[in-house]
Scaffold this motif. Structure first.
Motif, PDB file in Angstrom:
ATOM      1  N   GLY A  14       3.267 -40.886  20.517  1.00 48.07           N
ATOM      2  CA  GLY A  14       1.871 -40.957  20.922  1.00 48.07           C
ATOM      3  C   GLY A  14       1.690 -41.254  22.399  1.00 48.07           C
ATOM      4  N   SER A  15       2.626 -42.020  22.983  1.00 54.90           N
ATOM      5  CA  SER A  15       2.461 -42.424  24.384  1.00 54.90           C
ATOM      6  C   SER A  15       2.538 -41.239  25.338  1.00 54.90           C
ATOM      7  CB  SER A  15       3.531 -43.455  24.750  1.00 54.90           C
ATOM      8  OG  SER A  15       4.826 -42.875  24.754  1.00 54.90           O
ATOM      9  N   ARG A  16       3.309 -40.222  24.975  1.00 54.91           N
ATOM     10  CA  ARG A  16       3.460 -39.080  25.891  1.00 54.91           C
ATOM     11  C   ARG A  16       2.182 -38.256  25.989  1.00 54.91           C
ATOM     12  NH1 ARG A  16       4.773 -34.085  23.330  1.00 54.91           N
ATOM     13  NH2 ARG A  16       4.845 -34.281  21.055  1.00 54.91           N
ATOM     14  N   MET A  17       1.227 -38.487  25.093  1.00 51.56           N
ATOM     15  CA  MET A  17      -0.022 -37.738  25.131  1.00 51.56           C
ATOM     16  C   MET A  17      -0.953 -38.202  26.241  1.00 51.56           C
ATOM     17  SD  MET A  17       0.585 -35.712  22.647  1.00 51.56           S
ATOM     18  CE  MET A  17       1.527 -35.586  21.123  1.00 51.56           C
ATOM     19  N   SER A  18      -0.791 -39.456  26.701  1.00 56.33           N
ATOM     20  CA  SER A  18      -1.720 -39.985  27.707  1.00 56.33           C
ATOM     21  C   SER A  18      -1.034 -40.623  28.895  1.00 56.33           C
ATOM     22  CB  SER A  18      -2.650 -41.025  27.051  1.00 56.33           C
ATOM     23  OG  SER A  18      -1.899 -42.145  26.583  1.00 56.33           O
ATOM     24  N   ASP A  19       0.255 -40.941  28.777  1.00 57.42           N
ATOM     25  CA  ASP A  19       0.945 -41.633  29.858  1.00 57.42           C
ATOM     26  C   ASP A  19       1.790 -40.629  30.643  1.00 57.42           C
ATOM     27  OD1 ASP A  19       1.732 -44.497  30.860  1.00 57.42           O
ATOM     28  OD2 ASP A  19       3.600 -43.363  30.736  1.00 57.42           O
ATOM     29  N   PRO A  20       1.537 -40.454  31.947  1.00 57.51           N
ATOM     30  CA  PRO A  20       2.290 -39.463  32.735  1.00 57.51           C
ATOM     31  C   PRO A  20       3.784 -39.752  32.790  1.00 57.51           C
ATOM     32  CG  PRO A  20       0.294 -40.145  33.894  1.00 57.51           C
ATOM     33  CD  PRO A  20       0.456 -41.066  32.732  1.00 57.51           C
ATOM     34  N   TRP A  21       4.148 -41.030  32.908  1.00 55.25           N
ATOM     35  CA  TRP A  21       5.574 -41.359  32.971  1.00 55.25           C
ATOM     36  C   TRP A  21       6.268 -40.991  31.665  1.00 55.25           C
ATOM     37  CZ3 TRP A  21       8.036 -45.070  29.864  1.00 55.25           C
ATOM     38  CH2 TRP A  21       9.377 -45.291  30.164  1.00 55.25           C
ATOM     39  N   ALA A  22       5.658 -41.340  30.532  1.00 54.58           N
ATOM     40  CA  ALA A  22       6.243 -41.001  29.240  1.00 54.58           C
ATOM     41  C   ALA A  22       6.327 -39.489  29.061  1.00 54.58           C
ATOM     42  CB  ALA A  22       5.427 -41.626  28.117  1.00 54.58           C
ATOM     43  N   ALA A  23       5.300 -38.781  29.489  1.00 56.61           N
ATOM     44  CA  ALA A  23       5.336 -37.321  29.399  1.00 56.61           C
ATOM     45  C   ALA A  23       6.454 -36.749  30.262  1.00 56.61           C
ATOM     46  CB  ALA A  23       3.984 -36.743  29.815  1.00 56.61           C
ATOM     47  N   GLY A  24       6.704 -37.368  31.419  1.00 54.00           N
ATOM     48  CA  GLY A  24       7.784 -36.906  32.281  1.00 54.00           C
ATOM     49  C   GLY A  24       9.150 -37.132  31.676  1.00 54.00           C
ATOM     50  N   VAL A  25       9.345 -38.285  31.041  1.00 52.91           N
ATOM     51  CA  VAL A  25      10.628 -38.564  30.390  1.00 52.91           C
ATOM     52  C   VAL A  25      10.870 -37.572  29.249  1.00 52.91           C
ATOM     53  CG1 VAL A  25      11.911 -40.268  29.036  1.00 52.91           C
ATOM     54  CG2 VAL A  25      10.584 -41.002  31.019  1.00 52.91           C
ATOM     55  N   TYR A  26       9.827 -37.304  28.484  1.00 51.15           N
ATOM     56  CA  TYR A  26       9.955 -36.351  27.375  1.00 51.15           C
ATOM     57  C   TYR A  26      10.241 -34.948  27.895  1.00 51.15           C
ATOM     58  CZ  TYR A  26       8.645 -33.494  23.362  1.00 51.15           C
ATOM     59  OH  TYR A  26       8.638 -32.576  22.351  1.00 51.15           O
ATOM     60  N   ALA A  27       9.512 -34.544  28.941  1.00 49.43           N
ATOM     61  CA  ALA A  27       9.714 -33.207  29.495  1.00 49.43           C
ATOM     62  C   ALA A  27      11.114 -33.048  30.082  1.00 49.43           C
ATOM     63  CB  ALA A  27       8.650 -32.925  30.562  1.00 49.43           C
ATOM     64  N   ALA A  28      11.614 -34.098  30.732  1.00 45.15           N
ATOM     65  CA  ALA A  28      12.968 -34.023  31.287  1.00 45.15           C
ATOM     66  C   ALA A  28      14.006 -33.887  30.181  1.00 45.15           C
ATOM     67  CB  ALA A  28      13.244 -35.265  32.136  1.00 45.15           C
ATOM     68  N   ALA A  29      13.785 -34.573  29.062  1.00 47.91           N
ATOM     69  CA  ALA A  29      14.736 -34.485  27.947  1.00 47.91           C
ATOM     70  C   ALA A  29      14.720 -33.099  27.314  1.00 47.91           C
ATOM     71  CB  ALA A  29      14.411 -35.550  26.900  1.00 47.91           C
ATOM     72  N   THR A  30      13.545 -32.569  27.082  1.00 51.85           N
ATOM     73  CA  THR A  30      13.481 -31.222  26.504  1.00 51.85           C
ATOM     74  C   THR A  30      13.994 -30.172  27.493  1.00 51.85           C
ATOM     75  OG1 THR A  30      11.160 -31.064  27.229  1.00 51.85           O
ATOM     76  CG2 THR A  30      11.580 -31.787  24.964  1.00 51.85           C
ATOM     77  N   GLY A  31      13.818 -30.439  28.792  1.00 50.92           N
ATOM     78  CA  GLY A  31      14.344 -29.525  29.796  1.00 50.92           C
ATOM     79  C   GLY A  31      15.853 -29.466  29.811  1.00 50.92           C
ATOM     80  N   ARG A  32      16.501 -30.543  29.354  1.00 51.32           N
ATOM     81  CA  ARG A  32      17.964 -30.560  29.270  1.00 51.32           C
ATOM     82  C   ARG A  32      18.474 -29.930  27.978  1.00 51.32           C
ATOM     83  NH1 ARG A  32      17.002 -35.935  31.039  1.00 51.32           N
ATOM     84  NH2 ARG A  32      17.483 -36.723  28.938  1.00 51.32           N
ATOM     85  N   GLY A  33      17.548 -29.435  27.176  1.00 55.20           N
ATOM     86  CA  GLY A  33      17.946 -28.772  25.939  1.00 55.20           C
ATOM     87  C   GLY A  33      17.839 -29.645  24.706  1.00 55.20           C
ATOM     88  N   CYS A  34      17.287 -30.851  24.813  1.00 56.57           N
ATOM     89  CA  CYS A  34      17.145 -31.734  23.653  1.00 56.57           C
ATOM     90  C   CYS A  34      16.016 -31.236  22.752  1.00 56.57           C
ATOM     91  CB  CYS A  34      16.848 -33.166  24.103  1.00 56.57           C
ATOM     92  SG  CYS A  34      18.142 -33.917  25.103  1.00 56.57           S
ATOM     93  N   ARG A  35      16.244 -31.279  21.466  1.00 52.87           N
ATOM     94  CA  ARG A  35      15.192 -30.959  20.513  1.00 52.87           C
ATOM     95  C   ARG A  35      14.173 -32.096  20.469  1.00 52.87           C
ATOM     96  NH1 ARG A  35      17.563 -31.392  15.870  1.00 52.87           N
ATOM     97  NH2 ARG A  35      15.935 -30.334  14.663  1.00 52.87           N
ATOM     98  N   HIS A  36      13.021 -31.825  19.852  1.00 51.01           N
ATOM     99  CA  HIS A  36      11.921 -32.804  19.855  1.00 51.01           C
ATOM    100  C   HIS A  36      12.337 -34.180  19.322  1.00 51.01           C
ATOM    101  CE1 HIS A  36       7.917 -34.536  19.337  1.00 51.01           C
ATOM    102  NE2 HIS A  36       8.219 -34.739  18.072  1.00 51.01           N
ATOM    103  N   PRO A  37      13.006 -34.293  18.165  1.00 49.27           N
ATOM    104  CA  PRO A  37      13.384 -35.630  17.692  1.00 49.27           C
ATOM    105  C   PRO A  37      14.302 -36.371  18.663  1.00 49.27           C
ATOM    106  CG  PRO A  37      13.583 -34.021  15.928  1.00 49.27           C
ATOM    107  CD  PRO A  37      13.382 -33.249  17.181  1.00 49.27           C
ATOM    108  N   HIS A  38      15.251 -35.639  19.254  1.00 51.09           N
ATOM    109  CA  HIS A  38      16.158 -36.259  20.217  1.00 51.09           C
ATOM    110  C   HIS A  38      15.404 -36.722  21.453  1.00 51.09           C
ATOM    111  CE1 HIS A  38      20.195 -35.970  22.613  1.00 51.09           C
ATOM    112  NE2 HIS A  38      19.747 -37.210  22.502  1.00 51.09           N
TER     113      HIS A  38
END
Length: 357
Positions: free
Chosen positions: A297-321
């Motif tokens: 839920g935090s990635r929906m409104s927090d820019p830092w959390a969204a950045g961490v999530y985007a960086a992880a998916t950019g490295r090829g991580c699936r959503h749960p990871h």
């Protein structure tokens, strides 16, 4: 084990982890328990030898002897307070009720697919008050055939509908759907629909009661300001985090201990020179669910959390990871605020500042 400890007049017990049934039994028996992080045990091994090899029996001796010599500096582990345990019971029961509502909603949908397909998707939420009121009034396709655009508009006004979709659009959805069942089987399916509607109404009422009681206990809890300050925490989500983490600071002396119990960090398997990081199956499933729900839920409104999530998916991580990676980052923040008893302040978050730079 408790009987043997008492017969030996044990004054205190040192242990690596502050959670689990063993610790609960020791505390219930009135024994004094101290938690020693594994990284501190690793450092203490050099006090007793230069090899530094890991051995369970030797580590047990290190724990016991260190407790004998330095135990006066440690704070004993204590059970969570009564308000925290009450909040935990309510949050877990609410989660069970929500899961039951999802199950009953699925059964209602399966019944409507045969008996009354036009009611599926008519309103946004199948378990909402307007959806249940419609099915209560029109449980079968035969009774819904009485409707016309004007009659549906009149019923929506009487039901207090505020969904923003016009009666003509809703009537078009009904008319475009499959006809459904009629006759004796249709009437029987209508009774089944009414039974599911009654169950969902009861569940909605009890969940609302739970929400009110959770809000009351959460507002009065001394740690509320910590969890309420987190982005998109809300009342139920913040209360669930508080209840599952608890209020005993000695239980998690490091953020690594909290992350391990929450399943937010991998488990390392090592054999000889081969080392492998795998998914951590052994953890508190309820704590993991609470932490992952907050992180998602935090990635929906927090820019830092969204950045961490985007960086992880950019490295090829699936959503749960990617969510577990974000949860591990949040645990560092939550643990620090929890240990210090301070609310989350984005201006003091170094990771956020580094990302902004």
């Amino acid at each position: 084990m408790v009987s043997r400890l008492r017969s030996a007049n044990v004054a205190g017990i040192a242990i690596e982890r502050g959670d689990g049934p063993v610790v609960e039994e020791l505390l219930a028996a009135g024994l004094v328990v101290f938690v020693m992080p594994s990284r501190q045990i690793k450092g203490l091994r050099t006090r007793y030898g230069s090899a530094g090899n890991k051995d369970d029996r030797f580590d047990a001796y290190v724990l016991a002897d260190t407790l004998r010599t330095d135990g006066h500096r440690w704070k004993p582990l204590r059970p969570d307070t009564g308000p925290t345990r009450a909040l935990r019971a309510l949050c877990r029961s609410r989660k069970d009720l929500v899961e039951t509502r999802v199950l009953v909603t699925g059964q209602l949908r399966a019944n409507l697919e045969l008996a009354f397909p036009g009611a599926i998707g008519l309103f946004t939420k199948p378990a909402s008050a307007i959806s249940l009121a419609f099915l209560q009034r029109f449980p079968t396709a035969g009774k819904a055939a009485w409707l016309s655009p004007s009659r549906l508009a009149s019923w929506l006004r009487s039901a207090g509908y505020t969904g923003g979709v016009s009666a003509g659009t809703l009537y078009g959805r009904l008319a475009a759907a499959a006809p459904g069942l009629t006759g004796p089987e249709g009437d029987a399916r209508g009774q089944i629909t009414l039974a599911f509607v009654a169950m969902l109404r009861t569940l909605n009422e009890q969940i609302a009661v739970m929400d009110a009681e959770i809000g009351r206990l959460f507002a009065a809890h001394p740690d509320r300001h910590i969890f309420a300050s987190l982005p998109r925490s809300g009342t139920v989500r913040g209360a669930t985090l508080l209840a599952e983490i608890g209020d005993c600071r000695q239980r998690f002396p490091t953020d690594d201990a909290l992350a391990a119990l929450a399943g937010a960090c991998p488990s390392t398997r090592q054999s000889g020179k081969r080392s492998q990081a795998v998914f951590r199956w052994s953890c508190s499933k309820k704590l993991r669910a609470a932490v992952m729900d907050f992180a998602n839920g935090s990635r929906m409104s927090d820019p830092w959390a969204a950045g961490v999530y985007a960086a992880a998916t950019g490295r090829g991580c699936r959503h749960p990871h990617a969510i577990r990676i974000l949860a591990r980052a949040w645990i560092r923040v939550i643990w620090r605020c929890w240990q210090d008893g301070t609310a989350f302040d984005p201006a003091l978050h170094r990771g956020r500042q580094a990302a902004a730079a």
